[in-house]
Design a protein around this motif. Structure first.
Motif, PDB file in Angstrom:
ATOM      1  N   VAL A 202     -14.897 -12.256   9.548  1.00 65.03           N
ATOM      2  CA  VAL A 202     -15.053 -13.486   8.783  1.00 65.03           C
ATOM      3  C   VAL A 202     -16.511 -13.906   8.786  1.00 65.03           C
ATOM      4  O   VAL A 202     -17.039 -14.425   7.816  1.00 65.03           O
TER       5      VAL A 202
ATOM      6  N   PRO B  48     -11.514  -9.669   6.930  1.00 64.87           N
ATOM      7  CA  PRO B  48     -10.234  -9.624   7.645  1.00 64.87           C
ATOM      8  C   PRO B  48      -9.382  -8.454   7.163  1.00 64.87           C
ATOM      9  O   PRO B  48      -8.602  -7.883   7.935  1.00 64.87           O
ATOM     10  N   GLU B  49      -9.528  -8.105   5.883  1.00 68.44           N
ATOM     11  CA  GLU B  49      -8.796  -6.977   5.334  1.00 68.44           C
ATOM     12  C   GLU B  49      -9.125  -5.705   6.125  1.00 68.44           C
ATOM     13  O   GLU B  49      -8.246  -4.962   6.552  1.00 68.44           O
TER      14      GLU B  49
ATOM     15  N   GLN C 147      -7.751  -5.775   9.643  1.00 66.54           N
ATOM     16  CA  GLN C 147      -6.325  -5.431   9.657  1.00 66.54           C
ATOM     17  C   GLN C 147      -6.136  -3.927   9.595  1.00 66.54           C
ATOM     18  O   GLN C 147      -5.308  -3.358  10.295  1.00 66.54           O
TER      19      GLN C 147
ATOM     20  N   TYR D 104      -5.696 -17.403  12.748  1.00 70.62           N
ATOM     21  CA  TYR D 104      -6.897 -18.199  12.955  1.00 70.62           C
ATOM     22  C   TYR D 104      -6.528 -19.631  13.325  1.00 70.62           C
ATOM     23  O   TYR D 104      -5.404 -20.065  13.125  1.00 70.62           O
TER      24      TYR D 104
ATOM     25  N   VAL E 113      -4.662 -23.165  10.245  1.00 72.98           N
ATOM     26  CA  VAL E 113      -3.494 -22.422   9.760  1.00 72.98           C
ATOM     27  C   VAL E 113      -3.830 -21.815   8.402  1.00 72.98           C
ATOM     28  O   VAL E 113      -4.277 -22.497   7.500  1.00 72.98           O
ATOM     29  N   ASN E 114      -3.687 -20.502   8.310  1.00 67.29           N
ATOM     30  CA  ASN E 114      -4.123 -19.835   7.092  1.00 67.29           C
ATOM     31  C   ASN E 114      -2.953 -19.268   6.306  1.00 67.29           C
ATOM     32  O   ASN E 114      -2.581 -18.119   6.451  1.00 67.29           O
ATOM     33  N   LEU E 115      -2.370 -20.134   5.489  1.00 63.79           N
ATOM     34  CA  LEU E 115      -1.299 -19.694   4.597  1.00 63.79           C
ATOM     35  C   LEU E 115      -1.603 -20.255   3.218  1.00 63.79           C
ATOM     36  O   LEU E 115      -2.397 -21.162   3.078  1.00 63.79           O
TER      37      LEU E 115
ATOM     38  N   ASN F 215       4.347 -15.430   1.780  1.00 58.92           N
ATOM     39  CA  ASN F 215       3.251 -15.566   2.740  1.00 58.92           C
ATOM     40  C   ASN F 215       3.346 -14.531   3.853  1.00 58.92           C
ATOM     41  O   ASN F 215       2.335 -14.074   4.375  1.00 58.92           O
TER      42      ASN F 215
ATOM     43  N   ILE G 252       2.389 -11.021   1.741  1.00 61.55           N
ATOM     44  CA  ILE G 252       1.365 -10.836   0.724  1.00 61.55           C
ATOM     45  C   ILE G 252       0.295  -9.857   1.203  1.00 61.55           C
ATOM     46  O   ILE G 252      -0.110  -9.857   2.346  1.00 61.55           O
ATOM     47  N   GLY G 253      -0.090  -8.970   0.295  1.00 61.52           N
ATOM     48  CA  GLY G 253      -1.082  -7.953   0.629  1.00 61.52           C
ATOM     49  C   GLY G 253      -0.447  -6.682   1.150  1.00 61.52           C
ATOM     50  O   GLY G 253      -1.089  -5.641   1.231  1.00 61.52           O
ATOM     51  N   ARG G 254       0.836  -6.743   1.519  1.00 65.53           N
ATOM     52  CA  ARG G 254       1.499  -5.542   2.032  1.00 65.53           C
ATOM     53  C   ARG G 254       2.966  -5.557   1.587  1.00 65.53           C
ATOM     54  O   ARG G 254       3.878  -5.250   2.351  1.00 65.53           O
ATOM     55  N   GLN G 255       3.148  -5.923   0.323  1.00 60.12           N
ATOM     56  CA  GLN G 255       4.497  -6.063  -0.205  1.00 60.12           C
ATOM     57  C   GLN G 255       5.194  -4.716  -0.323  1.00 60.12           C
ATOM     58  O   GLN G 255       4.584  -3.739  -0.733  1.00 60.12           O
TER      59      GLN G 255
ATOM     60  N   ARG H  59       3.817 -13.641  10.681  1.00 65.80           N
ATOM     61  CA  ARG H  59       3.108 -12.716   9.812  1.00 65.80           C
ATOM     62  C   ARG H  59       2.194 -11.794  10.622  1.00 65.80           C
ATOM     63  O   ARG H  59       2.224 -10.580  10.491  1.00 65.80           O
TER      64      ARG H  59
END
Ligand SMILES: Nc1ncnc2c1ncn2[C@@H]1O[C@H](COP(=O)(O)OP(=O)(O)OP(=O)(O)O)[C@@H](O)[C@H]1O
Ligand SMILES: [Mg+2]
Lengths: 342, 506
Positions: free
Chosen positions: B53, B75-76, B79, B87, B90-92, B101, B104-107, B156
């Motif tokens: 970040v 962060p991508e 991961q 973090y 709250v990161n949603l 949520n 997302i990103g790994r559906q 998550r």
């Protein structure tokens, strides 16, 4: 009422209001202007024909607004692309297909510029749009300050082929007992294809979902591991291409180009999106809602023109009022929901 | 044990702030490692540097299984390199559903390559049920409580099933029950060999689940210790750089409560707000410190918010200094001499782009109205005063508040409400996310305010903290006010019993 609002999503509620509004307006038109043939199904289809370009452009605007951005250059882009089409085909004798390809490539190039500015250089989308707006309008005048029109065999096939809708239920029987089916132009088919593809993209692809996430909360999207910059870049790139395509379709309706063309079209597109439930804050929206927004706008214009004596500017004034109403509606719903959550 | 993450000689500067200097950190397989330090010590920065970040100036990061130094640019990327993070903020995405949520990103996708919504919803339901979280997964996250949001963020991060899990103050909005669930989960992951970095200001939690403690102070490494070799007093001393007893008495000994001669400041008669809190009676005296105790969702915040008018009361009557009032908006409450520090600081708290000074004076300015501007000089005095009292760590009073560490932002908001100098102040979780030293300072401040004749309503999930500060307790259960405890009867046992209580309501 309050209960309904808290249960439904803001978007669903807005769309519901729009549908009711649309039906009331259209029904009123049918009653008041029955003698002027407003009830004819072809009048309804004409709304699609004359707004096919706007439908495409508004859908793209919806995508950009979902991502939390905006593209205020679309009106000028339409003018430039129409002018390019006329100039290329008529003066430079470029085949229609090649001219269309050139226009789309131009759209992509502009999209790349806007994407880099917004996504990688963190410049306000509004400012980037402003620069695109002046550039495109300026370029239009540089190509030709006069009024060009386009008349070409292939282009006419695209623009003016009547496609019958062979559904008996919609047909009208004329005096001689012949069935007259309503018809559409290819532009409408293109517009619907774009809508369906964009709907699927926004709902069923990772890219589409990332757009919503970014519009909802960009920082969160980044921390969740989404590639925010790339997604935003692609949004503007795609927007450039779709707007160019929409402009070509727009040209199929007007068959001409001039510097002042499509002035203020960006406002129509934004209004259509908002009336169709797209949030000005980003993160919420749907292209079919936007279609409804365009149809609402088109109906208002039709009503004004059927009235006959009113200036066509009245349509703009009514749409502006409606836009204000929907913006207020959005914020009221948000407040009621926030209250209910406490 | 195998080292799965080593960070060496990490340096990170922000303009004017040395956030990290020469910090080392090591995480081993199957280890729960507490990262401790005061507000602004650099904990979150270390995590952000590790996960891409923020960039760092120098240092070396190695991750087990990856050749050579690792520099995550986002962060991508982190991961992908096996580091999954919750973090501090709250990161949603509030506009997306709970299920989305989580994925997302790994559906998961269908055979056509499109997103498989059915599987997403089914899996989400399963993941959350496993964690005992009862929530409709098709609901938008914005419609969930902060605690549920925190659990979703954790779910998550856990479900990404990385080698390294980072939790930056994940328990700040959770109640004991949920914390216990989280700990069970952490132990399970630990036994599978996952390494977990855990940041918290709750010392008991450290001793409950952690194996190792790394302490930071002012951006520098104090040291790494095993939990056994570092008892509580020493841990506090290491964090603060001086000896400090965070459990010392702060209020005078309990006395028999006699309210008959006290002046009634606020009195509620069958005041209630449908769906939030059932009608209640309460008399609040001048100089009182009242604790509102109950589980999350018991209506403890709502009771205070109903008095304050954020939650509109739809029945009953409210009297302030003997006069009947109808409070429809917080500003009216403020003008009546009330103040309320909200529980949800993220939505109702800081104005990120404004300076610390502006964030502190804003409520006072609102109370005075726009025509009685507070002079710049006065603003600076006020800001400096609270920066000092609350030990807000900031480069300057005009630093944008978003550049402060999470805990220091909270302190500034607390300062905002103290500055309005209310006769009646509601503090909803005032010490959440705040380090032990300042926590004690805040508790002392509350007692001092009461001694000066102000009235404080204190809401906290930490019972010990309430016992130390409150002179009277109001117990809430299932949105009913179920009882009151006078000072002589305030004890952990009594409170727990009252919270658990019988089946019927008062
Ligand atoms: N974006 C930024 N710009 C400038 N300074 C920053 C920024 N982020 C953090 N800092 C500073 O770096 C220091 C360390 O902050 P950090 O957030 O790491 O603290 P922390 O240990 O996590 O504290 P807390 O317990 O309050 O969360 C603080 O002094 C803070 O003001
Ligand atoms: Mg922190």
């Amino acid at each position: 009422m309050k209960n309904l609002i808290t249960k439904m999503s803001t978007q669903a509620f807005v769309i519901m209001v729009t549908i009711i509004l649309f039906i009331i307006m259209y029904a009123a038109g049918c009653v008041v202007y029955a003698d002027k043939n407003f009830t004819n199904i072809q009048v309804f289809f004409n709304l699609f024909i004359s707004n096919a370009g706007l439908i495409i452009i508004s859908a793209s605007m919806t995508m950009v607004m979902i991502s939390g951005g905006i593209d205020i250059s679309v009106g000028s882009q339409v003018a430039l692309v129409c002018m390019m089409m006329c100039d290329l085909v008529m003066n430079k004798h470029v085949p229609t297909a090649a001219a269309i390809a050139i226009c789309i490539v131009y759209g992509i190039v502009y999209g790349i510029y806007a994407g880099v500015m917004v996504a990688y250089l963190n410049i306000q989308p509004f400012i980037v749009g402003l620069s695109g707006m002046f550039f495109a309008r300026g370029m239009t005048a540089v190509i030709n300050t006069g009024m060009l029109s386009i008349a070409d065999k292939t282009f006419d096939v695209l623009a003016k082929t009547k496609i019958m809708i062979p559904i008996d239920f919609l047909a009208k029987v004329n005096k001689r007992g012949m069935k007259i089916y309503p018809n559409l132009y290819p532009s409408v088919i293109i517009a619907f294809l774009v809508l369906v593809i964009m709907f699927v993209m926004l709902k069923y692809t990772k890219f589409g979902r990332a757009i919503y996430a970014i519009g909802g909360n960009e920082q969160s999207a980044l921390l969740m591991g989404l590639n925010v910059k790339k997604t935003k870049f692609l949004v503007y790139l795609l927007d450039g291409a779709i707007v160019a395509l929409g402009s070509v379709v727009y040209c199929m309706n007007t068959c001409g180009g001039f510097v002042a063309q499509a002035q203020g079209l960006e406002m129509d597109a934004i209004a259509a999106a908002v009336i169709g439930g797209t949030s000005l804050m980003g993160g919420v929206g749907n292209v079919f809602g936007t279609l409804l927004g365009v149809m609402t706008k088109a109906t208002i214009e039709a009503l004004v023109s059927f009235q006959g004596s009113l200036s066509s500017w009245w349509a703009k004034i009514i749409i502006a009022t409606l836009l204000a109403f929907f913006i207020i509606l959005q914020s009221i719903i948000t407040r009621i929901k926030a209250k209910a959550r406490d | 044990m195998k080292e799965i993450l080593t960070m060496r000689h990490i340096d990170k500067n922000f303009p004017g702030v040395r956030a990290l200097s020469n910090v080392d950190f090591t995480l081993r397989e199957g280890e729960i490692h507490a990262l401790m330090g005061e507000n602004g010590a650099g904990k979150s920065t270390l995590i952000k540097v590790l996960t891409g970040v923020e960039e760092f100036e120098s240092g070396d990061i190695r991750v087990d299984g990856i050749e050579g130094p690792v520099i995550n640019r986002s962060p991508e990327e982190a991961q992908k390199n096996g580091i999954s993070t919750v973090y501090q903020e709250v990161n949603l995405c509030p506009n997306l559903t709970v299920a989305e949520n989580l994925y997302i990103g790994r559906q998961p996708r269908t055979a056509f390559g499109t997103i498989d919504w059915k599987t997403i919803n089914e899996n989400a339901k399963k993941v959350l049920t496993d964690l005992d979280i009862d929530v409709d997964v098709t609901k938008n996250v914005e419609d969930c409580s902060v605690a549920i949001q925190q659990m979703i963020a954790i779910a998550r991060a856990v479900d990404i099933s990385a080698k390294i899990l980072i939790l930056d103050e994940p328990t700040s909005s959770l109640d004991d029950n949920e914390v216990e669930k989280l700990f069970t989960l952490m132990r399970k992951l630990q036994s599978k060999g996952m390494g977990i970095i855990f940041v918290t200001h709750f010392l008991e939690q450290v001793y409950e689940v952690c194996d190792k403690i790394t302490v930071l102070r002012n951006g520098e490494l104090v040291g790494e210790f095993t939990v056994e070799e570092l008892p509580r007093v020493q841990l506090v001393a290491k964090m603060m750089g001086k000896d400090f007893d965070d459990l010392a008495e702060i209020k005078s000994a309990a006395t028999e409560t006699d309210n008959s001669h006290k002046e009634v400041l606020i009195s509620a008669k069958q005041l209630g707000s449908r769906g939030a809190v059932h009608p209640f009676d309460v008399d609040i005296y001048k100089g009182d410190v009242i604790g509102l105790s109950g589980l999350l969702g018991s209506g403890r915040s709502e009771l205070a918010r109903t008095i304050y008018g954020i939650q509109n009361p739809d029945e009953g009557e409210l009297f302030v200094k003997g006069k009947k009032v109808h409070i429809k908006q917080p500003i009216q409450a403020m003008k009546l001499g009330m103040g309320l520090l909200p529980e949800d600081r993220k939505d109702e708290g800081i104005i990120a782009d404004l300076s610390v000074r502006e964030n502190i004076i804003i409520a006072l300015q609102a109370k005075r109205g726009v025509f009685r501007l507070i002079s710049r000089k006065q603003q600076e005095e006020f800001a400096d005063k609270y920066i000092d009292i609350l030990q807000i760590k900031t480069a300057h009073r005009d630093t944008p508040i978003k550049q402060l560490s999470g805990g220091n932002q909270q302190k500034a908001i607390l300062g905002r409400w103290l500055l309005t100098d209310p006769d009646f102040l509601v503090l909803d979780e005032p010490t959440r996310g705040i380090d032990v030293g300042t926590k004690t300072e805040i508790q002392k401040l509350v007692v001092k305010l009461a001694d000066e004749g102000k009235t404080v309503v204190f809401i906290s999930s930490e019972i010990e903290e309430m016992i130390r500060t409150c002179r009277r307790m109001i117990i809430m259960r299932d949105t009913y006010k179920v009882g009151e405890l006078p000072e002589m009867e305030i004890s952990k046992d009594n409170i727990m019993k009252a919270i658990a209580g019988g089946a019927e309501h008062e």
